[in-house]
Design a protein around this motif. Sequence first.
Motif, PDB file in Angstrom:
ATOM      1  N   ARG A 173      -6.305  -5.471  -0.018  1.00  0.00           N
ATOM      2  CA  ARG A 173      -5.564  -4.317  -0.544  1.00  0.00           C
ATOM      3  C   ARG A 173      -6.369  -3.569  -1.597  1.00  0.00           C
ATOM      4  NH1 ARG A 173      -0.428  -8.352  -0.816  1.00  0.00           N
ATOM      5  NH2 ARG A 173       0.293  -8.030   1.341  1.00  0.00           N
ATOM      6  N   GLY A 174      -7.217  -4.296  -2.308  1.00  0.00           N
ATOM      7  CA  GLY A 174      -8.055  -3.665  -3.322  1.00  0.00           C
ATOM      8  C   GLY A 174      -9.142  -2.779  -2.758  1.00  0.00           C
ATOM      9  N   LEU A 175      -9.338  -2.818  -1.436  1.00  0.00           N
ATOM     10  CA  LEU A 175     -10.355  -1.990  -0.790  1.00  0.00           C
ATOM     11  C   LEU A 175      -9.815  -0.642  -0.338  1.00  0.00           C
ATOM     12  CD1 LEU A 175     -11.930  -4.740   1.522  1.00  0.00           C
ATOM     13  CD2 LEU A 175     -12.678  -4.056  -0.777  1.00  0.00           C
ATOM     14  N   ALA A 176      -8.590  -0.321  -0.725  1.00  0.00           N
ATOM     15  CA  ALA A 176      -7.923   0.875  -0.206  1.00  0.00           C
ATOM     16  C   ALA A 176      -8.684   2.164  -0.491  1.00  0.00           C
ATOM     17  CB  ALA A 176      -6.500   0.960  -0.773  1.00  0.00           C
ATOM     18  N   GLY A 177      -9.510   2.182  -1.532  1.00  0.00           N
ATOM     19  CA  GLY A 177     -10.272   3.395  -1.829  1.00  0.00           C
ATOM     20  C   GLY A 177     -11.630   3.455  -1.172  1.00  0.00           C
ATOM     21  N   CYS A 178     -11.978   2.441  -0.392  1.00  0.00           N
ATOM     22  CA  CYS A 178     -13.297   2.387   0.256  1.00  0.00           C
ATOM     23  C   CYS A 178     -13.281   3.098   1.609  1.00  0.00           C
ATOM     24  CB  CYS A 178     -13.729   0.939   0.443  1.00  0.00           C
ATOM     25  SG  CYS A 178     -13.976   0.022  -1.099  1.00  0.00           S
ATOM     26  N   GLN A 179     -14.463   3.458   2.069  1.00  0.00           N
ATOM     27  CA  GLN A 179     -14.605   4.187   3.343  1.00  0.00           C
ATOM     28  C   GLN A 179     -14.729   3.192   4.494  1.00  0.00           C
ATOM     29  OE1 GLN A 179     -14.190   7.544   3.494  1.00  0.00           O
ATOM     30  NE2 GLN A 179     -13.690   7.228   1.336  1.00  0.00           N
ATOM     31  N   LEU A 180     -13.634   2.558   4.837  1.00  0.00           N
ATOM     32  CA  LEU A 180     -13.620   1.518   5.860  1.00  0.00           C
ATOM     33  C   LEU A 180     -13.713   2.152   7.248  1.00  0.00           C
ATOM     34  CD1 LEU A 180     -13.265  -1.490   6.590  1.00  0.00           C
ATOM     35  CD2 LEU A 180     -10.788  -1.121   6.494  1.00  0.00           C
ATOM     36  N   VAL A 181     -14.812   1.881   7.953  1.00  0.00           N
ATOM     37  CA  VAL A 181     -15.013   2.520   9.252  1.00  0.00           C
ATOM     38  C   VAL A 181     -14.554   1.641  10.415  1.00  0.00           C
ATOM     39  CG1 VAL A 181     -16.838   4.066   8.478  1.00  0.00           C
ATOM     40  CG2 VAL A 181     -17.445   1.783   9.305  1.00  0.00           C
ATOM     41  N   SER A 182     -14.618   0.335  10.251  1.00  0.00           N
ATOM     42  CA  SER A 182     -14.133  -0.592  11.275  1.00  0.00           C
ATOM     43  C   SER A 182     -14.131  -1.987  10.686  1.00  0.00           C
ATOM     44  CB  SER A 182     -15.008  -0.573  12.542  1.00  0.00           C
ATOM     45  OG  SER A 182     -14.765   0.574  13.335  1.00  0.00           O
ATOM     46  N   ALA A 183     -13.512  -2.934  11.420  1.00  0.00           N
ATOM     47  CA  ALA A 183     -13.403  -4.298  10.911  1.00  0.00           C
ATOM     48  C   ALA A 183     -13.220  -5.258  12.073  1.00  0.00           C
ATOM     49  CB  ALA A 183     -12.228  -4.421   9.940  1.00  0.00           C
ATOM     50  N   ASP A 184     -13.511  -6.530  11.814  1.00  0.00           N
ATOM     51  CA  ASP A 184     -13.169  -7.563  12.780  1.00  0.00           C
ATOM     52  C   ASP A 184     -12.528  -8.746  12.075  1.00  0.00           C
ATOM     53  OD1 ASP A 184     -15.142  -9.766  12.136  1.00  0.00           O
ATOM     54  OD2 ASP A 184     -16.624  -8.301  12.767  1.00  0.00           O
ATOM     55  N   LEU A 185     -11.779  -9.512  12.843  1.00  0.00           N
ATOM     56  CA  LEU A 185     -11.163 -10.743  12.360  1.00  0.00           C
ATOM     57  C   LEU A 185     -11.350 -11.784  13.456  1.00  0.00           C
ATOM     58  CD1 LEU A 185      -7.848 -11.096  10.447  1.00  0.00           C
ATOM     59  CD2 LEU A 185      -8.564 -12.790  12.117  1.00  0.00           C
ATOM     60  N   VAL A 186     -12.066 -12.861  13.126  1.00  0.00           N
ATOM     61  CA  VAL A 186     -12.522 -13.782  14.164  1.00  0.00           C
ATOM     62  C   VAL A 186     -12.204 -15.236  13.824  1.00  0.00           C
ATOM     63  CG1 VAL A 186     -14.394 -12.224  14.814  1.00  0.00           C
ATOM     64  CG2 VAL A 186     -14.827 -14.011  13.121  1.00  0.00           C
ATOM     65  N   GLU A 187     -12.489 -16.097  14.812  1.00  0.00           N
ATOM     66  CA  GLU A 187     -12.455 -17.553  14.689  1.00  0.00           C
ATOM     67  C   GLU A 187     -11.052 -18.152  14.552  1.00  0.00           C
ATOM     68  OE1 GLU A 187     -15.083 -19.400  15.186  1.00  0.00           O
ATOM     69  OE2 GLU A 187     -16.807 -18.083  14.836  1.00  0.00           O
ATOM     70  N   VAL A 188     -10.020 -17.421  14.975  1.00  0.00           N
ATOM     71  CA  VAL A 188      -8.682 -18.017  15.088  1.00  0.00           C
ATOM     72  C   VAL A 188      -8.660 -18.834  16.378  1.00  0.00           C
ATOM     73  CG1 VAL A 188      -6.224 -17.575  15.380  1.00  0.00           C
ATOM     74  CG2 VAL A 188      -7.569 -16.156  13.820  1.00  0.00           C
ATOM     75  N   ALA A 189      -8.424 -20.124  16.238  1.00  0.00           N
ATOM     76  CA  ALA A 189      -8.411 -21.032  17.397  1.00  0.00           C
ATOM     77  C   ALA A 189      -7.043 -21.700  17.465  1.00  0.00           C
ATOM     78  CB  ALA A 189      -9.522 -22.070  17.271  1.00  0.00           C
ATOM     79  N   PRO A 190      -6.120 -21.133  18.232  1.00  0.00           N
ATOM     80  CA  PRO A 190      -4.728 -21.580  18.189  1.00  0.00           C
ATOM     81  C   PRO A 190      -4.506 -23.019  18.629  1.00  0.00           C
ATOM     82  CG  PRO A 190      -5.063 -19.935  19.919  1.00  0.00           C
ATOM     83  CD  PRO A 190      -6.293 -19.942  19.088  1.00  0.00           C
ATOM     84  N   ALA A 191      -5.425 -23.617  19.357  1.00  0.00           N
ATOM     85  CA  ALA A 191      -5.232 -25.005  19.789  1.00  0.00           C
ATOM     86  C   ALA A 191      -5.163 -25.965  18.602  1.00  0.00           C
ATOM     87  CB  ALA A 191      -6.364 -25.422  20.724  1.00  0.00           C
ATOM     88  N   TYR A 192      -5.755 -25.568  17.469  1.00  0.00           N
ATOM     89  CA  TYR A 192      -5.759 -26.434  16.290  1.00  0.00           C
ATOM     90  C   TYR A 192      -4.752 -25.971  15.243  1.00  0.00           C
ATOM     91  CZ  TYR A 192     -10.208 -26.852  18.670  1.00  0.00           C
ATOM     92  OH  TYR A 192     -11.172 -26.973  19.641  1.00  0.00           O
ATOM     93  N   ASP A 193      -4.014 -24.939  15.576  1.00  0.00           N
ATOM     94  CA  ASP A 193      -3.022 -24.383  14.654  1.00  0.00           C
ATOM     95  C   ASP A 193      -1.731 -25.189  14.758  1.00  0.00           C
ATOM     96  OD1 ASP A 193      -2.233 -22.613  12.709  1.00  0.00           O
ATOM     97  OD2 ASP A 193      -2.126 -20.864  14.019  1.00  0.00           O
ATOM     98  N   HIS A 194      -0.895 -25.121  13.749  1.00  0.00           N
ATOM     99  CA  HIS A 194       0.444 -25.674  13.851  1.00  0.00           C
ATOM    100  C   HIS A 194       1.401 -24.721  13.141  1.00  0.00           C
ATOM    101  CE1 HIS A 194       0.243 -27.175   9.643  1.00  0.00           C
ATOM    102  NE2 HIS A 194      -0.985 -27.541   9.936  1.00  0.00           N
ATOM    103  N   GLN A 239       0.815  -1.215   0.000  1.00  0.00           N
ATOM    104  CA  GLN A 239       0.000   0.000   0.000  1.00  0.00           C
ATOM    105  C   GLN A 239       0.851   1.270   0.000  1.00  0.00           C
ATOM    106  OE1 GLN A 239      -3.722   0.139   2.064  1.00  0.00           O
ATOM    107  NE2 GLN A 239      -3.477  -1.946   2.841  1.00  0.00           N
ATOM    108  N   GLY A 240       2.162   1.103   0.121  1.00  0.00           N
ATOM    109  CA  GLY A 240       3.078   2.216  -0.077  1.00  0.00           C
ATOM    110  C   GLY A 240       3.135   3.247   1.026  1.00  0.00           C
ATOM    111  N   ILE A 241       2.873   2.839   2.289  1.00  0.00           N
ATOM    112  CA  ILE A 241       2.966   3.804   3.383  1.00  0.00           C
ATOM    113  C   ILE A 241       3.472   3.133   4.663  1.00  0.00           C
ATOM    114  CG2 ILE A 241       0.974   5.092   2.476  1.00  0.00           C
ATOM    115  CD1 ILE A 241      -0.475   4.187   5.095  1.00  0.00           C
ATOM    116  N   TYR A 242       3.850   3.987   5.600  1.00  0.00           N
ATOM    117  CA  TYR A 242       4.101   3.573   6.971  1.00  0.00           C
ATOM    118  C   TYR A 242       2.788   3.782   7.746  1.00  0.00           C
ATOM    119  CZ  TYR A 242       9.166   3.983   6.109  1.00  0.00           C
ATOM    120  OH  TYR A 242      10.445   3.840   5.622  1.00  0.00           O
ATOM    121  N   PRO A 243       1.983   2.755   7.960  1.00  0.00           N
ATOM    122  CA  PRO A 243       0.664   2.990   8.563  1.00  0.00           C
ATOM    123  C   PRO A 243       0.715   3.587   9.959  1.00  0.00           C
ATOM    124  CG  PRO A 243       1.167   0.634   8.475  1.00  0.00           C
ATOM    125  CD  PRO A 243       2.201   1.338   7.654  1.00  0.00           C
ATOM    126  N   TYR A 244       1.747   3.249  10.734  1.00  0.00           N
ATOM    127  CA  TYR A 244       1.806   3.737  12.105  1.00  0.00           C
ATOM    128  C   TYR A 244       2.355   5.152  12.174  1.00  0.00           C
ATOM    129  CZ  TYR A 244       1.292  -1.280  12.891  1.00  0.00           C
ATOM    130  OH  TYR A 244       0.862  -2.579  12.865  1.00  0.00           O
TER     131      TYR A 244
END
Length: 330
Positions: free
Chosen positions: A276-297, A81-86
């Motif tokens: 990344r293709g959503l960079a021009g959209c008016q993103l107001v908030s987001a969530d990321l769910v259902e990561v269950a590390p017990a089944y991860d490797h 995306q070509g920036i330093y987000p922080y």
Amino acid sequence: MTEAPGGVNQPLAPEESDRTLHFAGPATFGRIPRLDQVDSAEVAVVGVPFDSGVSYRPGARFGGNAVREASRMLRPYNPAQGIYPYHYSQVADAGDISANPFNINEAIETIEAAAGELLDGGARLMTLGGDHTIALPLLRAVARKHGPVALLHFDAHLDTWDSYFGEQYTHGTPFRRAVEEGILDTSALSHVGTRGPIYGEKDLKDNEAMGFGIVTSADVMRRGVDEVVQQLVERIGNRPLYVSIDIDVLDPAHAPGTGTPEAGGLTSRELLEILRGLAGCQLVSADLVEVAPAYDHADITSVAASHAAYELITIMSKLSAPLRWRKLNG
């Protein structure tokens, strides 16, 4: 924030990762500062360790911290995306919302109230779950501020069922409830990455009646990311957008650590490119769910999740940046 040359307030960013140990120090997302270390934040990363709404394998209550641990390797410059987000906006880790694991209705109320406080403080939210039940209270809080929002829902499943065992609030029902409550803009709703068997043809007819468009994982494979992104962006338009990602949208080869895996999903590369293709959209908030590390490797799932969250944070950072700070950074 600290003051930069010219009187511009400069966000407090993570320490440069080439001068710190990736495996040491506080486990905030991407090693960003805590919310109590800054005056305010334009983007807040917040965890919701709640998984009492799952219908199969539990364990997503540990997902937020697994994603935070995996994010230690994220570096400060986002070349895609070509920036330093922080450096654009103040991004801070707001810790976790403690929701009652024994009472779903009370938990939903708690999450909605806590998310509302963060939004009222001026932050866009990047929420780390937790199971998908949490999307409903988050959408309620966002809609209270922005009105009904467009929804882009990445998931193997529709999550628009009416109930499980007579219960209306589960990880498979949040978006039906959201439509019923009028907090979604039904002219701009899309599922992405759905696949696998469903209960019946009525499920698809119900989704169509609610206003959802569907882009299956097979559609992404056949049509390609660029065409899919164009379709999604056209549907979203300039509406305020909420993005909800169930990590099981990815194929189990890319995300084994989840509660309800389904074969034939997106690759992590496809998901990141669509985001990344959503960079021009008016993103107001987001969530990321259902990561269950017990089944991860080998932390495959939480690494993919951390990168997806990073792309969304980058978009929100650009949208939230004060004009003077944008000018300072070109």
